[in-house]
Structures are given as C-alpha cells and as structure tokens.
Scaffold this active site. Structure first.
Site: not given
Length: 289
Positions: A37-38
């Site tokens: 997940l960024d």
C-alpha cells in the site's frame, strides 16, 4: 510466533515501515506483507510472521476491495495527488457519463501500470527510472474488475468501491476513467477495505499493537487460508505426504476434485499444508507443519 496479523496501515507510512514496526514489537526477523500500500493509502495489510511467510504468495493471489476517490480535470505524473501536475482541464461531464465510464471497466481487461510503480524492467524499478526523468513503454497486464460501484459524486470528486484481481493499480484505473471522460483524473484518496479473507472490520490499528497484546491478534496459518476447502487423510497417507510422496493409490485417497487446492489435515486435525490432486495422485504443494 507463527501466523498472520490483519494490520490496518495508516496514511503516511510505507508498507515496509509496518513490517519494521512489527519486527520491533515481536523481535522476529522473518516477517513480510502480502501486498504494498502506498504511503498515501490506508487500509488492510496482512502481515505474515514466522512460518506464516510461507503462504505470502497464496495470500497475495486473493482479490482486493478498495474505496477510492479521484478528482476529475487534473493529471499528475504519479496518477495521484502527490505527483507533479501535468495538465488541468475543465470538467463538463454529466453524472450519467461518469457512471457509464466507471462501469465500462467491469470485467476482464488489460491495464498499463503507472511509471511510478515498483515493477521491474531490466532489473530496475519503474519509479527509479521515473525519478531520473525517463518514461518507457510498459506492457499492459491482464486484470479483472469483479465489481465496481460509485459511492458518491461531488464534481470534480468521485468516490467508488472496486473489487479487483491481484496486480490492479487503482491509480491507473482512475487515470483510465479520466481518459475515458476526456478530462483526465487523478486518484485523491485510497483505502483498502478487504484483502481476501481479511477485512477492515477485523483489522487491528498498528498503533494499538504491543508486545503484551500482539498474540491476541495473530490468525493461524490454516485459518488465513480458508478460501481452500479442508481435506482429511489417514495416518498412512500423512506419513507419505509429509515426506514428499505423491499418492496415486485411489484406495488411500479421500474423494477430492482434480486440480483443486485443499488444506490437508491429519486424522487428528493437525494441519499439514496445501495439497492438490492431479491425474497422477495427491501431493503436498506447500508443507506447513
């Protein structure tokens, strides 16, 4: 300590940061997550601990569900709001046009990944090339959008929920929707609300995990693989399977479908691992004792 933690990643840190914090809490080095997940994104991030790392690849194959918001009329180099603005356009689209554009992505398609991604080309990650000012042609990859629904529209912002296959870039999906509408779009917010069997409702916030309570939130390896049906084998089969033997004698085998993965258990309900039966017999594909 072996199993999976359903961690809720907050905005502002990387998935690797989450792994590092879990390592500090547990003192265990063998830890990995099941899908990046960024920093801009928050949500469900299953973290595998100890022997749980053996099933990372299986958990990564699962579908994902995201709540995402995009802003119409703007395009950035990263396809999200943290990137450099490349263009700004007027937004002259109707609600029906937005709904039609969003729904057009339902089903199987091919998606071009963004330049700012961790995919490797000739041994180098795309985001490294992008930071050097380089842009290269990326091969479109097959993805599946199982379900997609608009949750709210307040032009220029559109919020939607999408259930998708592994490898789907929501930033690219937002960009492609904007291209379809001929005004551009950039992802503004992203939350992963589900990853396979792991849901937001059953997750634990990272800042609530401590040395004293972390064991309470660890999910067993076999429970984390509950997308696979259970199959029980005799003690004789157990010994053979654990030693890597493929069992072809139908008299010894439970009634299993061909080419379907199962969670294999002993007679006394001990989880052995993941196994599959083909035309030649049953074999453990991933031993998880």
């Amino acid at each position: 300590m072996n199993g999976i933690l359903n961690v809720y990643k907050p905005i502002g840190i990387t998935s690797f940061d989450v792994v590092c914090q879990i390592k500090k809490i547990t003192g265990i080095k063998k830890i990995g997550h099941t899908g990046t997940l960024d920093p801009l994104a928050c949500g469900v991030l299953p973290v595998c601990i100890g022997k749980g790392t053996k099933v990372v690849d299986y958990l990564m194959k699962d579908f994902k569900v995201y709540d995402a918001t995009f802003k119409l009329g703007i395009i950035t180099d990263t396809y999200d709001r943290e990137g450099k603005e490349l263009s700004i356009s007027e937004v002259n689209v109707s609600l029906d046009e937005i709904e039609c554009a969003v729904n057009s992505f339902l089903g199987d398609s091919f998606q071009v990944p963004p330049m700012y991604s961790a995919l490797k080309v000739n041994g180098k990650r795309l985001y490294e090339l992008a930071r050097e000012g380089k842009s290269i042609e990326r091969e479109a990859r097959p993805i599946t959008i199982y379900d997609i629904n608009i949750l709210h529209i307040d032009i220029p912002y559109v919020k939607f929920r999408v259930k998708c296959s592994k490898g789907t870039y929501i930033r690219s999906l937002c960009y492609d929707i904007g291209s379809n509408l001929k005004c551009g779009a950039t992802m503004w917010d992203l939350e992963r609300v589900q990853s396979g069997a792991f849901t937001k409702e059953n997750s634990i916030e990272l800042n609530k995990l401590t040395t004293d309570n972390i064991n309470d939130y660890i999910i067993s390896i076999d429970e984390s693989l509950n997308q696979y049906d259970k199959a029980f084998v005799s003690s004789k089969c157990e010994k053979l399977l654990v030693n890597g033997v493929r069992i072809g004698d139908k008299r010894l085998l439970p009634n299993l479908d061909i080419n379907k993965m199962y969670r294999i258990y002993s007679e006394d309900n001990k989880f052995l691992g993941l196994g599959m039966r083909n035309s030649k017999g049953l074999k453990i594909e991933k031993l998880l004792l």
